[in-house]
Design an enzyme around this catalytic site. Structure first.
Site, mmCIF file in Angstrom:
data_model
loop_
_atom_site.group_PDB
_atom_site.id
_atom_site.type_symbol
_atom_site.label_atom_id
_atom_site.label_comp_id
_atom_site.label_asym_id
_atom_site.label_seq_id
_atom_site.Cartn_x
_atom_site.Cartn_y
_atom_site.Cartn_z
ATOM 1 N N ASP A 41 0.818 -1.209 0.000
ATOM 2 C CA ASP A 41 0.000 0.000 0.000
ATOM 3 C C ASP A 41 0.856 1.264 0.000
ATOM 4 O OD1 ASP A 41 -2.397 -1.331 -0.087
ATOM 5 O OD2 ASP A 41 -2.772 -1.212 2.063
ATOM 6 N N GLU A 112 -2.675 10.193 5.250
ATOM 7 C CA GLU A 112 -3.041 10.988 6.409
ATOM 8 C C GLU A 112 -2.021 12.073 6.675
ATOM 9 O OE1 GLU A 112 -0.001 8.466 7.503
ATOM 10 O OE2 GLU A 112 -1.968 7.514 7.311
ATOM 11 N N ASP A 141 -0.076 11.145 22.438
ATOM 12 C CA ASP A 141 1.144 10.976 21.653
ATOM 13 C C ASP A 141 1.063 11.744 20.345
ATOM 14 O OD1 ASP A 141 2.406 9.404 23.501
ATOM 15 O OD2 ASP A 141 2.128 7.519 22.428
ATOM 16 N N ALA A 149 -9.021 6.679 1.784
ATOM 17 C CA ALA A 149 -7.982 5.751 1.325
ATOM 18 C C ALA A 149 -6.994 5.445 2.439
ATOM 19 C CB ALA A 149 -7.256 6.331 0.119
ATOM 20 N N THR A 152 -7.512 2.876 6.352
ATOM 21 C CA THR A 152 -7.123 1.504 6.679
ATOM 22 C C THR A 152 -5.641 1.387 7.027
ATOM 23 O OG1 THR A 152 -6.724 1.035 4.338
ATOM 24 C CG2 THR A 152 -8.925 0.556 5.189
ATOM 25 N N ALA A 153 -4.944 2.510 7.081
ATOM 26 C CA ALA A 153 -3.506 2.490 7.362
ATOM 27 C C ALA A 153 -3.252 2.864 8.829
ATOM 28 C CB ALA A 153 -2.785 3.431 6.397
ATOM 29 N N TYR A 154 -2.464 3.897 9.065
ATOM 30 C CA TYR A 154 -2.127 4.321 10.425
ATOM 31 C C TYR A 154 -3.390 4.597 11.245
ATOM 32 C CZ TYR A 154 0.763 6.798 13.933
ATOM 33 O OH TYR A 154 1.402 7.213 15.066
ATOM 34 N N ASN A 155 -4.397 5.178 10.607
ATOM 35 C CA ASN A 155 -5.651 5.480 11.280
ATOM 36 C C ASN A 155 -6.274 4.234 11.902
ATOM 37 O OD1 ASN A 155 -8.246 7.136 11.697
ATOM 38 N ND2 ASN A 155 -8.949 5.501 10.344
#
Length: 252
Positions: A41, A112, A141, A149, A152-155
């Protein structure tokens, strides 16, 4: 009908080997109709950045470790798959970061924009939405604003919501929130103008990152959707991103 294809691959050996085989089968056009990205990704989003100006659609195939935005890898019938694929338009976020020295830095993010503490001290942030302070003080933090898009990653790792690509929304998600302890973030309209202000910056320095562009020692960050910019992602027919979102949310 045939398409002019070009292939690009991440540095992973399996991606490089796949790229070489596909070029041997389908050729490599200098001015392609579609770019086929081979990797994970993260590499797909790097390719989106590179192809944004030329507005070339991207068909990703998974030759990496994470492939939520990617199609399954197969060498046969690639032209037919692309011709039958479903297209989805995505827009990046625009980040405007102001540093302690007064300099202003701008960057785009298809995943993001994230703010993170730079030292052992927790970040202390103030959140404005459309010019109104919605959270006077968040100790954490960090915090991030994610596109559909990028949801689904860091979020997702930060326990933020998964958002369908067709939803006109953004995710605002805290990272390890300490106070208010129970705040889990917000879903914002895609038109929202977000400002995140760093408090006590001498004691609690903050960095801001738009995808792979990092700016350190920021005092405030303005985030909005760059709605005038569009990139096209191609997904196999019947297995588009929104279908994957539903599958992920109902996975046992």
């Amino acid at each position: 009908m045939s398409l002019r294809l070009d292939f690009t691959a991440s540095e992973r050996p399996e991606a490089q080997a796949a790229c070489a085989r596909l070029k041997a089968i389908y050729g490599s056009a200098a001015k392609p109709d579609v770019v086929v990205a081979l990797g994970g990704d993260g590499f797909l989003l790097q390719t989106v950045h590179r192809c944004l100006r030329d507005q070339i659609p991207i068909f990703g195939m998974n030759r990496g470790s994470v492939g939520f935005l990617l199609n399954d890898y197969a060498e046969d019938n690639l032209m037919d798959r692309i011709l039958k694929s479903e297209s989805t338009l995505i827009s990046p976020l625009s980040m405007r970061a102001i540093r302690r020295d007064g300099s202003v830095h701008e960057a785009l993010a298809f995943n993001e924009v994230s703010l993170l503490r730079q030292t052992h001290q927790g970040a202390k942030l103030r959140i404005h939405i459309d010019g109104t302070v919605r959270m006077d003080e968040l100790i954490c933090d960090g915090a991030l604003v994610a596109t559909p898009a990028g949801s689904t990653a860091y979020n997702l790792s930060a326990h933020g919501p998964i958002i369908p690509l067709t939803a006109k929304a953004l995710a605002l998600t805290p990272i390890s929130a300490f106070r208010p302890r129970r705040w889990r973030g917000a879903i914002l309209p895609h038109s929202a103008q977000v400002r995140i202000e760093a408090l006590e910056i001498d004691k609690r320095p903050i960095s801001a990152t738009a995808d792979t562009t990092e700016i350190r020692d920021v005092t405030a960050v303005d985030i909005r959707e760059a709605e005038d910019l569009k990139a096209t992602l191609l997904f196999d027919a019947g297995n588009g991103y929104d279908e994957r979102v539903l599958t992920e949310q109902f996975a046992s």
